[in-house]
Design a protein around this motif. Structure first.
Motif, PDB file in Angstrom:
ATOM      1  N   GLU A 140       0.824  -1.203   0.000  1.00  0.00           N
ATOM      2  CA  GLU A 140       0.000   0.000   0.000  1.00  0.00           C
ATOM      3  C   GLU A 140       0.867   1.265   0.000  1.00  0.00           C
ATOM      4  O   GLU A 140       1.889   1.317   0.674  1.00  0.00           O
ATOM      5  N   TYR A 141       0.419   2.265  -0.765  1.00  0.00           N
ATOM      6  CA  TYR A 141       1.086   3.558  -0.806  1.00  0.00           C
ATOM      7  C   TYR A 141       0.034   4.658  -0.657  1.00  0.00           C
ATOM      8  O   TYR A 141      -1.054   4.565  -1.235  1.00  0.00           O
ATOM      9  N   LYS A 142       0.376   5.682   0.098  1.00  0.00           N
ATOM     10  CA  LYS A 142      -0.505   6.838   0.194  1.00  0.00           C
ATOM     11  C   LYS A 142      -0.397   7.644  -1.093  1.00  0.00           C
ATOM     12  O   LYS A 142       0.695   7.858  -1.605  1.00  0.00           O
ATOM     13  N   VAL A 143      -1.549   8.079  -1.594  1.00  0.00           N
ATOM     14  CA  VAL A 143      -1.566   8.886  -2.809  1.00  0.00           C
ATOM     15  C   VAL A 143      -2.485  10.080  -2.596  1.00  0.00           C
ATOM     16  O   VAL A 143      -3.319  10.099  -1.677  1.00  0.00           O
ATOM     17  N   GLU A 144      -2.334  11.074  -3.452  1.00  0.00           N
ATOM     18  CA  GLU A 144      -3.223  12.233  -3.452  1.00  0.00           C
ATOM     19  C   GLU A 144      -3.695  12.467  -4.874  1.00  0.00           C
ATOM     20  O   GLU A 144      -2.964  12.208  -5.834  1.00  0.00           O
ATOM     21  N   VAL A 145      -4.913  12.947  -4.993  1.00  0.00           N
ATOM     22  CA  VAL A 145      -5.501  13.106  -6.320  1.00  0.00           C
ATOM     23  C   VAL A 145      -5.131  14.468  -6.901  1.00  0.00           C
ATOM     24  O   VAL A 145      -5.048  15.466  -6.178  1.00  0.00           O
ATOM     25  N   GLU A 146      -4.869  14.499  -8.194  1.00  0.00           N
ATOM     26  CA  GLU A 146      -4.606  15.765  -8.877  1.00  0.00           C
ATOM     27  C   GLU A 146      -5.934  16.503  -9.055  1.00  0.00           C
ATOM     28  O   GLU A 146      -6.953  15.902  -9.386  1.00  0.00           O
ATOM     29  N   GLU A 147      -5.921  17.804  -8.821  1.00  0.00           N
ATOM     30  CA  GLU A 147      -7.136  18.593  -8.950  1.00  0.00           C
ATOM     31  C   GLU A 147      -7.685  18.470 -10.370  1.00  0.00           C
ATOM     32  O   GLU A 147      -6.945  18.578 -11.346  1.00  0.00           O
ATOM     33  N   GLN A 148      -8.984  18.231 -10.473  1.00  0.00           N
ATOM     34  CA  GLN A 148      -9.617  18.038 -11.770  1.00  0.00           C
ATOM     35  C   GLN A 148     -10.336  19.318 -12.187  1.00  0.00           C
ATOM     36  O   GLN A 148     -11.161  19.850 -11.446  1.00  0.00           O
ATOM     37  N   GLU A 149     -10.012  19.794 -13.381  1.00  0.00           N
ATOM     38  CA  GLU A 149     -10.640  20.994 -13.907  1.00  0.00           C
ATOM     39  C   GLU A 149     -11.750  20.575 -14.875  1.00  0.00           C
ATOM     40  O   GLU A 149     -11.486  19.917 -15.876  1.00  0.00           O
ATOM     41  N   LEU A 150     -12.959  20.965 -14.541  1.00  0.00           N
ATOM     42  CA  LEU A 150     -14.107  20.597 -15.368  1.00  0.00           C
ATOM     43  C   LEU A 150     -14.704  21.836 -16.005  1.00  0.00           C
ATOM     44  O   LEU A 150     -14.879  22.866 -15.349  1.00  0.00           O
ATOM     45  N   ASP A 151     -15.001  21.730 -17.296  1.00  0.00           N
ATOM     46  CA  ASP A 151     -15.674  22.808 -18.001  1.00  0.00           C
ATOM     47  C   ASP A 151     -17.172  22.684 -17.762  1.00  0.00           C
ATOM     48  O   ASP A 151     -17.766  21.620 -17.986  1.00  0.00           O
ATOM     49  N   ARG A 152     -17.768  23.780 -17.289  1.00  0.00           N
ATOM     50  CA  ARG A 152     -19.181  23.732 -16.914  1.00  0.00           C
ATOM     51  C   ARG A 152     -20.069  23.313 -18.083  1.00  0.00           C
ATOM     52  O   ARG A 152     -20.988  22.506 -17.922  1.00  0.00           O
ATOM     53  N   GLU A 153     -19.787  23.861 -19.267  1.00  0.00           N
ATOM     54  CA  GLU A 153     -20.608  23.526 -20.433  1.00  0.00           C
ATOM     55  C   GLU A 153     -20.471  22.042 -20.781  1.00  0.00           C
ATOM     56  O   GLU A 153     -21.451  21.393 -21.153  1.00  0.00           O
ATOM     57  N   ASP A 154     -19.234  21.506 -20.670  1.00  0.00           N
ATOM     58  CA  ASP A 154     -19.041  20.087 -20.953  1.00  0.00           C
ATOM     59  C   ASP A 154     -19.816  19.223 -19.968  1.00  0.00           C
ATOM     60  O   ASP A 154     -20.437  18.222 -20.353  1.00  0.00           O
ATOM     61  N   VAL A 155     -19.770  19.605 -18.684  1.00  0.00           N
ATOM     62  CA  VAL A 155     -20.491  18.841 -17.659  1.00  0.00           C
ATOM     63  C   VAL A 155     -21.984  18.860 -17.935  1.00  0.00           C
ATOM     64  O   VAL A 155     -22.669  17.841 -17.814  1.00  0.00           O
ATOM     65  N   GLU A 156     -22.528  20.033 -18.319  1.00  0.00           N
ATOM     66  CA  GLU A 156     -23.960  20.133 -18.608  1.00  0.00           C
ATOM     67  C   GLU A 156     -24.353  19.249 -19.788  1.00  0.00           C
ATOM     68  O   GLU A 156     -25.479  18.778 -19.871  1.00  0.00           O
ATOM     69  N   ARG A 157     -23.411  19.018 -20.697  1.00  0.00           N
ATOM     70  CA  ARG A 157     -23.686  18.165 -21.844  1.00  0.00           C
ATOM     71  C   ARG A 157     -23.320  16.704 -21.570  1.00  0.00           C
ATOM     72  O   ARG A 157     -23.451  15.850 -22.453  1.00  0.00           O
ATOM     73  N   GLY A 158     -22.844  16.433 -20.346  1.00  0.00           N
ATOM     74  CA  GLY A 158     -22.520  15.062 -19.974  1.00  0.00           C
ATOM     75  C   GLY A 158     -21.136  14.619 -20.388  1.00  0.00           C
ATOM     76  O   GLY A 158     -20.842  13.417 -20.404  1.00  0.00           O
ATOM     77  N   PHE A 159     -20.265  15.576 -20.729  1.00  0.00           N
ATOM     78  CA  PHE A 159     -18.895  15.241 -21.123  1.00  0.00           C
ATOM     79  C   PHE A 159     -17.961  15.411 -19.923  1.00  0.00           C
ATOM     80  O   PHE A 159     -17.904  16.481 -19.323  1.00  0.00           O
ATOM     81  N   TYR A 160     -17.219  14.358 -19.608  1.00  0.00           N
ATOM     82  CA  TYR A 160     -16.290  14.390 -18.478  1.00  0.00           C
ATOM     83  C   TYR A 160     -14.897  13.971 -18.960  1.00  0.00           C
ATOM     84  O   TYR A 160     -14.765  13.356 -20.029  1.00  0.00           O
ATOM     85  N   PRO A 161     -13.861  14.288 -18.184  1.00  0.00           N
ATOM     86  CA  PRO A 161     -12.513  13.858 -18.581  1.00  0.00           C
ATOM     87  C   PRO A 161     -12.437  12.341 -18.694  1.00  0.00           C
ATOM     88  O   PRO A 161     -13.235  11.609 -18.101  1.00  0.00           O
ATOM     89  N   SER A 162     -11.457  11.871 -19.445  1.00  0.00           N
ATOM     90  CA  SER A 162     -11.293  10.422 -19.620  1.00  0.00           C
ATOM     91  C   SER A 162     -10.603   9.786 -18.424  1.00  0.00           C
ATOM     92  O   SER A 162     -10.851   8.616 -18.121  1.00  0.00           O
ATOM     93  N   ASN A 163      -9.757  10.553 -17.740  1.00  0.00           N
ATOM     94  CA  ASN A 163      -8.936   9.952 -16.691  1.00  0.00           C
ATOM     95  C   ASN A 163      -8.865  10.819 -15.439  1.00  0.00           C
ATOM     96  O   ASN A 163      -9.146  12.013 -15.480  1.00  0.00           O
ATOM     97  N   THR A 164      -8.493  10.166 -14.348  1.00  0.00           N
ATOM     98  CA  THR A 164      -8.153  10.848 -13.097  1.00  0.00           C
ATOM     99  C   THR A 164      -6.733  10.416 -12.736  1.00  0.00           C
ATOM    100  O   THR A 164      -6.353   9.261 -12.968  1.00  0.00           O
ATOM    101  N   TRP A 165      -5.961  11.358 -12.174  1.00  0.00           N
ATOM    102  CA  TRP A 165      -4.546  11.106 -11.909  1.00  0.00           C
ATOM    103  C   TRP A 165      -4.277  11.177 -10.406  1.00  0.00           C
ATOM    104  O   TRP A 165      -4.774  12.058  -9.720  1.00  0.00           O
ATOM    105  N   PHE A 166      -3.462  10.228  -9.931  1.00  0.00           N
ATOM    106  CA  PHE A 166      -3.083  10.169  -8.522  1.00  0.00           C
ATOM    107  C   PHE A 166      -1.555  10.210  -8.415  1.00  0.00           C
ATOM    108  O   PHE A 166      -0.852   9.516  -9.164  1.00  0.00           O
ATOM    109  N   ASP A 167      -1.064  11.028  -7.484  1.00  0.00           N
ATOM    110  CA  ASP A 167       0.378  11.151  -7.252  1.00  0.00           C
ATOM    111  C   ASP A 167       0.753  10.512  -5.918  1.00  0.00           C
ATOM    112  O   ASP A 167       0.003  10.622  -4.932  1.00  0.00           O
TER     113      ASP A 167
END
Length: 376
Positions: A267-294
């Motif tokens: 096991e390793y402790k990780v932290e998530v990279e802040e995700q920037e979401l475009d409001r218009e994309d979210v309203e249309r149901g479009f989300y990023p493909s990936n989430t990143w952990f450091d």
């Protein structure tokens, strides 16, 4: 993320209904609720589950891949690439020159030469002015010597007049030399400011690698136009591994009390990279493909290219009302279930809490004993 349905579960009721409704199970009292809109009939062969109470410990797992951190390197100035010195696959050292923009270094060199010549010219001019001033001083001294030896009053008067005029010329000469030097310094400062700007421009037009790594992408090549601030070269830092998963919603991340990466049983402790979401994309149901952990520990010994699992832990909840994971639909704050009444499904908004791979806690919207639709 894998969704599973483990048996029949008892579920909470979500939207209020108008009218008196008798609730079954655990001697429930009648409640006044609003009648939600009924969906079309769905037949009798659908999968359903009931809301149950159970102690729930939230652990949601996501498969991931260990990848290098990608450094996106950009010119600070806009322009045309004069020389792209690397290609994809090249290994570069920290501080290595990657590319240059055209038409910047020549201006700095030209200004340096211009300043050098201007200083030499000013030095010659000032020397001549100082020589003329010294001659006036010598002339004054000669007149004063003549005055001391003069006997005729008229001659003395004439010499005094000449001495006074010489003193005035000396005074004016000193003032002109002072102003001359001030103007020269002003011109030099302007040229030096232009040189500093040109040097900055030259520096901004030279792209260096901030890390040791491998070039994984370039935007065009020699002759290609680039905008300042836009990525021109990407370098993978193999010494800085991180974990990439499929997109994990901000809601799930916010509910987790800690994030853990599991790599080869460790096991390793990780932290998530802040995700920037475009409001218009979210309203249309479009989300990023990936989430990143450091990795919190920057000196972990994991191999880039390997696999990992990200576990999101939430605090344990005793006696939680739960439904199967695949009974909850929607995303973000808009979550809902379908309460089954006879042959109809009623879309009912719910509020969720702790989640696992199999169950989701419902904190508002349904009640124990409700029957809900479960997606295969």
């Amino acid at each position: 993320m894998r969704k599973t349905f483990l048996g029949v579960c008892t579920i909470l009721a979500a939207l209020p209904v108008v009218g008196a409704v008798t609730l079954t199970g655990c001697a429930k009292q009648a409640a006044v609720q609003e009648v939600p809109e009924l969906i079309e009939a769905v037949g009798v062969d659908m999968d359903t589950a009931e809301v149950i109470r159970m102690d729930l410990k939230g652990v949601v797992s996501y498969p991931g891949q260990i990848v290098p951190r990608i450094e996106e390197i950009a010119f600070l100035s806009s322009g045309t690439i004069e020389d792209l010195k690397v290609t994809v696959g090249d290994h570069v050292k920290k501080g290595q020159l990657l590319a240059t923009l055209s038409g910047t270094s020549g201006k700095a060199k030209s200004l340096q030469e211009e300043i050098k010549n201007l200083k030499a010219e000013n030095d010659d001019i000032n020397k001549q002015s100082q020589y003329d001033l010294d001659m006036l001083q010598e002339s004054k001294k000669s007149l004063q010597k003549q005055l001391r030896g003069a006997k005729d009053s008229r001659m003395k008067k004439g010499l005094k007049q000449q001495i006074a005029e010489a003193e005035e010329d000396i005074k004016l000469g000193k003032e002109r030399l002072k102003q001359q030097k001030e103007l020269q310094q002003l011109e030099l400062r302007q040229k030096e400011a232009e040189l500093a700007e040109a040097k900055t421009s030259t520096k901004n037009s030279r792209l260096y690698s901030p890390i040791q790594g491998e070039v994984v992408a370039t935007s065009g090549g020699s002759g290609y136009m680039v905008q300042g601030g836009n990525t021109a070269v990407q370098v993978a830092n193999m010494q800085a591994p991180r974990i990439k998963t499929a997109y994990v919603s901000g809601t799930k991340l916010a509910k987790a009390s800690r994030y853990v990466a599991l790599v080869e049983g460790k096991e390793y402790k990780v932290e998530v990279e802040e995700q920037e979401l475009d409001r218009e994309d979210v309203e249309r149901g479009f989300y990023p493909s990936n989430t990143w952990f450091d990795f919190v520990d920057k000196n972990v010994s994991v191999e880039v290219g390997g696999s990992a699992t990200i576990d999101l832990y939430t605090d344990a909840v005793e006696g939680a009302l739960v439904v199967p994971y695949n009974a909850v639909f929607g995303s973000g704050k808009e979550k809902y279930v379908y309460i089954v009444e006879g042959d109809a499904k009623i879309k009912t908004a719910v509020t969720t809490g702790t989640e696992t791979d199999a169950y989701v806690q419902i904190t508002n919207g349904v009640k124990e004993g409700d029957v809900v639709y479960v997606e295969d």
